[in-house]
Design a protein around this motif. Structure first.
Motif, PDB file in Angstrom:
ATOM      1  N   GLU A 348      36.203  47.922  28.473  1.00 17.77           N
ATOM      2  CA  GLU A 348      36.957  47.080  29.401  1.00 17.77           C
ATOM      3  C   GLU A 348      37.495  47.904  30.568  1.00 17.77           C
ATOM      4  OE1 GLU A 348      39.880  44.935  27.177  1.00 17.77           O
ATOM      5  OE2 GLU A 348      38.379  43.962  25.890  1.00 17.77           O
ATOM      6  N   ARG A 352      36.492  47.820  35.227  1.00 20.76           N
ATOM      7  CA  ARG A 352      37.497  47.372  36.186  1.00 20.76           C
ATOM      8  C   ARG A 352      37.365  48.152  37.492  1.00 20.76           C
ATOM      9  NH1 ARG A 352      41.617  47.692  31.495  1.00 20.76           N
ATOM     10  NH2 ARG A 352      41.753  45.529  30.760  1.00 20.76           N
ATOM     11  N   ASP A 813      44.456  46.252  37.285  1.00 22.08           N
ATOM     12  CA  ASP A 813      43.778  45.920  36.032  1.00 22.08           C
ATOM     13  C   ASP A 813      44.065  44.481  35.598  1.00 22.08           C
ATOM     14  OD1 ASP A 813      42.819  48.484  36.027  1.00 22.08           O
ATOM     15  OD2 ASP A 813      44.136  49.208  34.430  1.00 22.08           O
ATOM     16  N   ASP A 816      42.169  42.009  37.747  1.00 25.81           N
ATOM     17  CA  ASP A 816      40.744  41.989  37.422  1.00 25.81           C
ATOM     18  C   ASP A 816      40.502  41.197  36.134  1.00 25.81           C
ATOM     19  OD1 ASP A 816      37.975  43.033  37.966  1.00 25.81           O
ATOM     20  OD2 ASP A 816      38.279  43.836  35.954  1.00 25.81           O
ATOM     21  N   ASP A 817      41.378  41.372  35.147  1.00 25.38           N
ATOM     22  CA  ASP A 817      41.260  40.582  33.919  1.00 25.38           C
ATOM     23  C   ASP A 817      41.464  39.096  34.204  1.00 25.38           C
ATOM     24  OD1 ASP A 817      40.822  42.917  32.558  1.00 25.38           O
ATOM     25  OD2 ASP A 817      42.801  43.003  31.613  1.00 25.38           O
TER      26      ASP A 817
END
Length: 827
Positions: A348, A352, A813, A816-817
């Motif tokens: 993950e 990113r 982050d 982006d999630d």
């Protein structure tokens, strides 16, 4: 406060040779501040100007070679020094402030019994909060500590401590250490002491946790001793310090810290409620991880922070591998848990916008603020995966030979990536320099997909690669037997890219798994036939590590929009109920509950997702009625609590104090139920207060804060928000608990007005309270469940605002999630 730049560190290292620190701390002057005096002996190689760092409440005096310095010249955290060539003695006396953020000298008052404890966490540049120092990793020196502590306290430090006739505690002199490794932990500790291999070993915790530490002491010490012995079989250099203490300390920000001779752990690892064997395995892995640092990190230390991966990737790899080897009687296969939890963290992080190489260029880490951003899934999980692939490609014998060369050449000194690769190269004929460029200097995740062509009994296997790294992989070929089991035909090792297709004899396999045994770092995809076999029969694959690889592939496919979240849940419902590997059940249920149900499905589809998770949990409960799998049962109970949409069943459990058929409710389960009832609007403040009276511990305080913030009323949300952002009264742990309770998917409309308020509030908090609290705000107080284009645009707009780097990185982050969650909902 000024951050230290790499150029400044290089200049100062050329000027100074630091030999010795005598540090005197007085912890008896109150619960807000303490007194600190540093006596530093060093040599200036030439005449020149430099500075020493400190962050005092009050700077009382500074003497250079017995001549007073003007204390008003302290600029932020820098006191300028004008040096002549030769030897010098610098003496600085200050009053320092205790921390409640887990940085510097953290002070904690235990609500269970009123006892107080202090400990240091001096990573990166927080030594300056405790004593004056030339604070960079390549200015190593010998340290001696003297501590005046309240009566009844015990003082622990890097070296063996003894209480003197005058009441003060003194530590033995250490070997040369970097400043960020110095550690003091003081308080009325409960201690369990023993001896192993001629050295004193000890484990320590708060008195209120004494019974729980005693219950686990045999296991903790057995793991510690087994790992110690295993490292001595692997490493030629003996353990380099005079003792091995492990202190479980309150409100610790990290999992643990590798202070030489005195490792500090978050004291949640002293389990006061029931846990699963996987959670006990995690504790064992952290013990092994920190012990590996005694060699890689403490004995040989990075020169500058661009090489932090050298510490963390190595310790992460050695932690899992050593527990796997030395503690297999307790924990059969740690790599399954690594594959389904830690590795997913790395994948993950690497997808990113904030991704970076495992070993970034030095220019990419120009100062300590930028270095702090690299403590992530790349430096830990991806780096450990790269090292595991290196061992597969190189062979463990040559890998360990290179490591031992590294230790011998640089012990008690500093080393770089170039040194590490040169030392590996000295032990093998393989081109490890080229390997390092391809693996450690690049970003992103390769994708590997098998392709099978042919007919009858002759087939060719080709592995398609999206990416640029070489891989040594095992390919598992499985046939379906008459009972439906997927049986391994053969496991073949191949190099990617291939020089020619691999020839297979026999009928087409029902399932081809690239990266069987999970020896490389890459996303996996399945050919059409294999994907159908996996979706229909993942529980019929005999090897848990193979199942972990396939579950990870399905997780990636959901995140990439290639597998519908509902289809993932259907596979979980069909197969997780038959799963025997606890780490897989925990990992898959965790992803299903906290990513799919909370973020990846639409609001309309969420009740069905939660219903599926409850069906899985109920099936697991039925499977475990015989009491043979308590960890699996506990996992199912937790999932049922967290996924409840009506209060009836979990309220009855709380009233009766037990789940029907077990387990009885311990404090962790009681607070978990009450938190879910708070979200559902099925409890109130008097009930929370009564539970806190029942459990007035620190964990109880956090549970109450979480529950109060989760109550679905405007008044509860306003009070929680004010506690988070309008005052600085909350400690790091109480802040986290309050933030965890505040945002709930079920309460999106209630808290919608707070979404635009988050950004200015978090930015201001970071400016006031520093990096640790800013990171906590970005991680836990971010409006994760406001999943719409308006929220995304709002967040992206605020990325241009001025904020400290730790918060900016966390927001990048999180956004982006959020973007990925939106795409998944729309796919």
């Amino acid at each position: 406060m000024s951050v230290l730049t790499r150029d400044e560190a290089q200049t100062r290292a050329q000027l100074l040779d630091v030999q010795h620190y005598s540090v005197d701390l007085d912890l008896t002057t109150g619960d807000q501040t303490f007194e600190s005096t540093s006596l530093i002996r060093f040599t200036a190689r030439t005449a020149g100007d430099t500075f020493v760092e400190l962050k005092p409440e009050t700077l009382h005096s500074a003497l250079l070679d017995d001549e007073p310095l003007d204390v008003t010249t302290l600029d932020g955290n820098r006191l300028p020094l004008r040096l002549s060539e030769g030897e010098h003695v610098l003496r600085i006396s200050t009053t320092m402030r205790y921390s409640r953020t887990g940085e510097g000298m953290h002070r904690f008052a235990d609500p269970s019994d009123g006892e107080s404890y202090v400990y240091t966490q001096l990573f990166m540049e927080d030594v300056q909060r405790v004593f004056a120092a030339f604070d960079q990793p390549d200015l190593k020196a010998v340290f001696e500590m003297a501590v005046t502590a309240p009566d009844g306290w015990t003082v622990l430090a890097n070296g063996i401590t003894e209480q003197q006739p005058d009441g003060r505690w003194r530590s033995a002199a250490t070997p040369p250490l970097s400043t960020y490794f110095v550690c003091v932990a003081a308080g009325p500790w409960h201690s369990v002491r023993t001896e192993h291999a001629g050295l004193p070993f000890g484990i320590h915790c708060r008195r209120s946790l004494a019974a729980h530490l005693d219950a686990d002491a045999d296991e903790i010490l057995a793991v510690t001793k087994a790992c110690y012995d295993r490292f001595h079989e692997k490493f030629d250099e003996p353990y380099p310090f005079d003792s091995y203490d492990q202190a479980f300390v309150p409100e610790f920000n990290a999992g643990a810290m590798e202070n030489p001779g005195l490792v500090t752990f978050r004291d949640e690892f002293v389990f006061r409620s029931a846990v699963t064997v996987t959670e006990r395995q995690t504790r064992a892995m952290v013990i092994a991880h920190e012990m590996a640092h005694m060699w890689f990190g403490d004995l040989v230390t990075l020169r500058w922070w661009d090489d932090i991966w050298l510490n963390e990737s190595f310790a992460e790899y050695m932690g899992y591998q050593t527990v796997n080897e030395a503690c297999s009687d307790l924990f059969p296969d740690t790599w399954v848990d690594f594959g389904v939890t830690r590795k997913a963290w790395g994948y993950e992080a690497d997808q990113r916008p904030s991704t970076h190489p495992v070993a970034p260029d030095p220019e990419a880490v120009p100062d300590t603020a930028s270095a702090l951003l690299n403590f992530d899934g790349i430096s830990y999980a991806k780096g450990a995966s790269a090292l595991r692939q290196l061992v597969t490609w190189l062979g463990e014998k040559d890998f360990l030979a290179g490591i031992n060369i590294h230790f011998k050449r640089h012990k008690f000194g500093n080393a770089t990536l170039a040194d590490f690769i040169d030392n590996l190269a000295a032990a093998t004929d393989r081109d490890v320099h080229a390997w390092a460029e391809q693996w450690l200097r690049t970003t992103g995740v390769d994708t590997l997909t098998p392709a099978l062509t042919g007919e009858g009994l002759r087939w060719n296997l080709t592995i398609d690669r999206e990416g640029s790294r070489p891989h040594r992989v095992a390919v598992g070929l499985y046939d379906r037997d008459p009972s439906g089991e997927l049986v391994l035909r053969e496991r073949r090792e191949l190099d990617v890219p291939q020089t020619e297709p691999a020839e297979l004899t026999g009928p087409r396999p029902a399932l081809a798994v690239v990266n069987d045994q999970d020896l490389t770092y890459a996303k996996l995809r399945l050919d059409e036939v294999s994907q159908e076999s996996a979706l229909r029969g993942i529980s019929r694959i005999p090897d848990a590590l193979t199942r972990a690889v396939i579950w990870n592939a399905m997780r990636d496919m959901v995140r990439d929009g290639e597998l519908l979240p509902a289809d993932y849940l259907d596979v979980a419902l069909a197969h997780l109920t038959e799963e025997t590997e606890l780490a897989l059940v925990q990992g898959v249920l965790g992803f299903a509950r906290h990513q799919i149900a909370d973020r990846y499905v639409t609001e309309e589809a969420r009740p069905a997702a939660l219903s599926t998770i409850r069906q899985i949990a109920r099936a697991l409960l039925r499977r475990t009625e015989d009491g043979e799998a308590p960890g699996l049962r506990l996992t199912a109970v937790r999932a049922l609590i967290d996924s409840a949409t009506t209060p009836d069943q979990i309220t009855s459990w709380l009233d009766e104090g037990t789940v029907h058929g077990g387990p009885e409710l311990d404090p962790e389960l009681r607070w978990r139920i009450l938190a879910r009832l708070a979200v559902l609007g099925a409890t109130d403040e008097p009930t929370i207060a009564a539970e806190l009276e029942r459990d007035p511990s620190a964990t109880g305080q956090e549970g109450a804060a979480r529950c109060r913030a989760a109550l679905p009323t405007a008044e509860a949300k306003a009070a929680a928000w004010s506690a988070l952002f309008d005052t600085d009264d909350l400690s790091n742990y109480l802040f986290t608990a309050t933030a965890q309770g505040f945002w709930q998917p079920e309460q999106a409309e209630l808290v919608r007005e707070y979404v635009p308020r988050f950004y200015p509030a978090a930015i201001a908090l970071g400016a006031r309270r520093g990096a640790a609290m800013a990171e906590a705000a970005g991680r836990y107080a971010f409006p994760s469940y406001a999943i719409d284009q308006e929220s995304l645009a709002l967040g992206e707009h605020h990325l241009t605002d001025e904020m400290i780097p730790a918060l900016h990185r966390k927001l990048v982050d999180q956004l982006d999630d959020l973007h990925r969650a939106l795409n998944t909902r729309e796919s």
